[in-house]
Design a protein around this motif. Structure first.
Motif, PDB file in Angstrom:
ATOM      1  N   VAL A 154      -3.528 -10.979  -4.697  1.00 46.71           N
ATOM      2  CA  VAL A 154      -3.569 -10.941  -6.158  1.00 46.71           C
ATOM      3  C   VAL A 154      -2.898 -12.213  -6.675  1.00 46.71           C
ATOM      4  O   VAL A 154      -1.752 -12.496  -6.322  1.00 46.71           O
ATOM      5  N   GLN A 155      -3.616 -12.974  -7.507  1.00 47.28           N
ATOM      6  CA  GLN A 155      -3.048 -14.254  -7.926  1.00 47.28           C
ATOM      7  C   GLN A 155      -1.935 -14.089  -8.961  1.00 47.28           C
ATOM      8  O   GLN A 155      -0.834 -14.586  -8.772  1.00 47.28           O
ATOM      9  N   TYR A 156      -2.248 -13.396 -10.050  1.00 50.77           N
ATOM     10  CA  TYR A 156      -1.248 -13.297 -11.120  1.00 50.77           C
ATOM     11  C   TYR A 156      -0.933 -11.840 -11.420  1.00 50.77           C
ATOM     12  O   TYR A 156      -1.800 -10.976 -11.355  1.00 50.77           O
ATOM     13  N   VAL A 157       0.309 -11.615 -11.780  1.00 49.67           N
ATOM     14  CA  VAL A 157       0.730 -10.280 -12.157  1.00 49.67           C
ATOM     15  C   VAL A 157       1.677 -10.445 -13.343  1.00 49.67           C
ATOM     16  O   VAL A 157       2.316 -11.487 -13.489  1.00 49.67           O
ATOM     17  N   ASP A 158       1.731  -9.445 -14.189  1.00 54.54           N
ATOM     18  CA  ASP A 158       2.530  -9.543 -15.406  1.00 54.54           C
ATOM     19  C   ASP A 158       4.010  -9.307 -15.100  1.00 54.54           C
ATOM     20  O   ASP A 158       4.592  -8.296 -15.483  1.00 54.54           O
ATOM     21  N   SER A 159       4.586 -10.250 -14.365  1.00 50.93           N
ATOM     22  CA  SER A 159       5.989 -10.126 -13.974  1.00 50.93           C
ATOM     23  C   SER A 159       6.519 -11.529 -13.705  1.00 50.93           C
ATOM     24  O   SER A 159       5.841 -12.343 -13.077  1.00 50.93           O
ATOM     25  N   PHE A 160       7.726 -11.798 -14.181  1.00 49.83           N
ATOM     26  CA  PHE A 160       8.290 -13.143 -14.053  1.00 49.83           C
ATOM     27  C   PHE A 160       9.715 -13.063 -13.498  1.00 49.83           C
ATOM     28  O   PHE A 160      10.151 -12.011 -13.089  1.00 49.83           O
ATOM     29  N   VAL A 161      10.394 -14.178 -13.519  1.00 52.99           N
ATOM     30  CA  VAL A 161      11.808 -14.311 -13.109  1.00 52.99           C
ATOM     31  C   VAL A 161      12.107 -13.867 -11.675  1.00 52.99           C
ATOM     32  O   VAL A 161      13.256 -13.612 -11.314  1.00 52.99           O
ATOM     33  N   GLY A 162      11.056 -13.744 -10.850  1.00 51.34           N
ATOM     34  CA  GLY A 162      11.273 -13.381  -9.446  1.00 51.34           C
ATOM     35  C   GLY A 162      11.617 -14.608  -8.608  1.00 51.34           C
ATOM     36  O   GLY A 162      11.409 -15.754  -9.026  1.00 51.34           O
ATOM     37  N   TYR A 163      12.114 -14.348  -7.412  1.00 49.65           N
ATOM     38  CA  TYR A 163      12.496 -15.451  -6.499  1.00 49.65           C
ATOM     39  C   TYR A 163      11.285 -16.304  -6.155  1.00 49.65           C
ATOM     40  O   TYR A 163      11.354 -17.538  -6.168  1.00 49.65           O
ATOM     41  N   LYS A 164      10.162 -15.645  -5.840  1.00 49.67           N
ATOM     42  CA  LYS A 164       8.979 -16.431  -5.473  1.00 49.67           C
ATOM     43  C   LYS A 164       8.425 -17.212  -6.684  1.00 49.67           C
ATOM     44  O   LYS A 164       7.913 -18.320  -6.515  1.00 49.67           O
ATOM     45  N   ASP A 165       8.558 -16.659  -7.894  1.00 48.27           N
ATOM     46  CA  ASP A 165       8.119 -17.377  -9.096  1.00 48.27           C
ATOM     47  C   ASP A 165       8.912 -18.681  -9.231  1.00 48.27           C
ATOM     48  O   ASP A 165       8.362 -19.758  -9.443  1.00 48.27           O
ATOM     49  N   TRP A 166      10.212 -18.543  -9.120  1.00 50.53           N
ATOM     50  CA  TRP A 166      11.110 -19.703  -9.234  1.00 50.53           C
ATOM     51  C   TRP A 166      10.835 -20.710  -8.114  1.00 50.53           C
ATOM     52  O   TRP A 166      10.806 -21.916  -8.337  1.00 50.53           O
ATOM     53  N   PHE A 167      10.606 -20.186  -6.909  1.00 47.62           N
ATOM     54  CA  PHE A 167      10.328 -21.082  -5.771  1.00 47.62           C
ATOM     55  C   PHE A 167       9.066 -21.903  -6.030  1.00 47.62           C
ATOM     56  O   PHE A 167       9.054 -23.125  -5.813  1.00 47.62           O
ATOM     57  N   ILE A 168       8.007 -21.255  -6.496  1.00 47.47           N
ATOM     58  CA  ILE A 168       6.752 -21.973  -6.769  1.00 47.47           C
ATOM     59  C   ILE A 168       6.973 -23.000  -7.883  1.00 47.47           C
ATOM     60  O   ILE A 168       6.552 -24.152  -7.784  1.00 47.47           O
ATOM     61  N   GLN A 169       7.657 -22.581  -8.920  1.00 48.55           N
ATOM     62  CA  GLN A 169       7.929 -23.474 -10.053  1.00 48.55           C
ATOM     63  C   GLN A 169       8.767 -24.679  -9.617  1.00 48.55           C
ATOM     64  O   GLN A 169       8.502 -25.823  -9.995  1.00 48.55           O
TER      65      GLN A 169
END
Ligand SMILES: [Zn+2]
Length: 390
Positions: free
Chosen positions: A336-351
């Motif tokens: 699943v590419q996108y999900v309605d959830s932010f501020v996760g460790y993997k989100d920050w890592f990708i950013q």
């Protein structure tokens, strides 16, 4: 096991004598100078332990070697003298043929410590580093295997009631270590080729205080406070946060302001972001680990849903899609590419790094998933984790 070097011995000879890949013997002794072996020096041989045999009538070195499936010289090497008088004790190098980790026991932080200690003893090419502490001052461990160029971090138990992810990761580490010393395949891939290509950094329990809270109940001195944070409940099975009620996977500065507005405003069992990003000792350690190593890939193990989240706001690199498809094919999980959830460790890592990061939701059902799901989850996950290292 440890052996004492004799005149004329070499590491190549030990590798052959015990059928253990040379590189693993070298790496098991990285803390001692083994380039130039000295007589009497101690050398670790991974994958073996010492057992003993009480001499009986008719025992001979050649007969014992045969019955224990060893070379005769392996017996001579570990015994200072070979007195074969009846009743004397002979030391026997024993190859480890079973896993040390039993993932189906009560897998709290104490159990994790016991298993890490045992794995380090039997597989000294495994390296342990403490990357920080939890709120209650439990050490956060990072276990490292391999010497390849590509660095991969795999973490587990960010969320307290998702402790089964620690069991999965520890079982994987044990299987990988055993496949290495036996020079076998793991999920169809030669384990030693993974060792040469990659460096695995496994963080098996990001939230030890939370895991212990879910599994063992609150510590006496914090009981009142924690029941209050838990909305008056004494059942902590729904608890995801760390011990002071901050959700560790909602702590990273990736769409912080947006996520903050729609989440709880005070500490509790789940979803509270904290007052500021990366305010907790556990998330500080995780952020520093990523910044220090600059991982090429990162996998966060969670439960549940049998899904692989791989995107973040279009910042994920092109290779993420192919890797996600590969992981999905290996595990049967859905990418699943996108999900309605932010501020996760993997989100920050990708950013932060624009490199492939994944949140993998293991198993299916209501958290905490029962340990009876372990075998099914592990069967799906082992090939995925191997692909992650390839
Ligand atoms: Zn989770």
């Amino acid at each position: 096991m440890e052996i004492q070097v004799r005149s004329g011995d070499t590491l190549e000879y030990y590798s052959q004598l015990f059928s253990i890949p040379l590189v693993l013997i070298v790496d098991s002794n990285s803390d001692r100078n083994v380039e130039q072996l000295r007589v009497g020096q101690t050398v670790h041989i991974p994958g073996y332990t010492i057992s003993s045999h009480i001499i009986r009538h008719g025992d001979t070195i050649s007969g014992l070697a045969k019955s224990y499936q060893l070379e005769q010289d392996a017996l001579l090497l570990v015994n200072q003298s070979t007195d074969l008088s009846i009743g004397e004790k002979l030391l026997i190098p024993s190859r480890i043929t079973q896993n040390i980790v039993d993932p189906k026991v009560h897998y709290d932080f104490t159990q994790l410590n016991l298993d890490i200690r045992a794995l380090l003893e039997y597989y000294p090419f495994l390296q342990k580093r403490q990357i920080g502490n939890s709120v209650l001052n439990n050490p956060l461990y990072e276990l490292q295997i391999g010497k390849g160029k590509r660095k991969i971090q795999i973490n587990a138990s960010f969320h307290a009631n998702e402790w089964i992810t620690t069991c999965i990761l520890m079982q994987f580490l044990n299987d990988y270590l055993r496949a290495l010393v036996d020079d076998q395949e793991i999920s169809g891939v030669q384990a030693l080729s993974l060792y040469d290509q990659s460096q695995l950094f496994a963080i098996p329990m990001v939230n030890p205080d939370g895991v212990d809270l879910v599994l063992n109940g609150p510590p006496k001195d914090l009981e009142k406070q924690l029941i209050t944070l838990n909305n008056g409940l004494t059942d902590f099975s729904g608890w995801k946060a760390n011990i002071r009620g901050v959700d560790l996977n909602k702590q990273f500065p990736a769409n912080w302001e947006f996520e903050k507005k729609r989440k709880p405003t005070k500490p509790g069992p789940r979803d509270f972001l904290g007052l500021t990003p990366i305010s907790e000792p556990e998330t500080k350690a995780m952020a520093q680990s990523a910044l220090r190593e600059g991982f090429d890939r990162l996998l966060s193990l969670h439960t549940q849903g049998k899904e692989i989240y791989w995107g973040y706001e279009g910042m994920e690199p092109a290779e993420s899609a192919a890797l996600a498809q590969d992981f999905a094919a290996a595990s049967g999980y859905e990418a699943v590419q996108y999900v309605d959830s932010f501020v996760g460790y993997k989100d920050w890592f990708i950013q932060e790094f624009r490199r492939p990061g994944f949140t993998i939701e293991l198993g299916f059902g209501q958290n905490p998933l029962p340990i009876s799901q372990f075998d099914e989850i592990y069967t799906d996950m082992q090939p995925l984790l191997v692909r992650a290292l390839k």
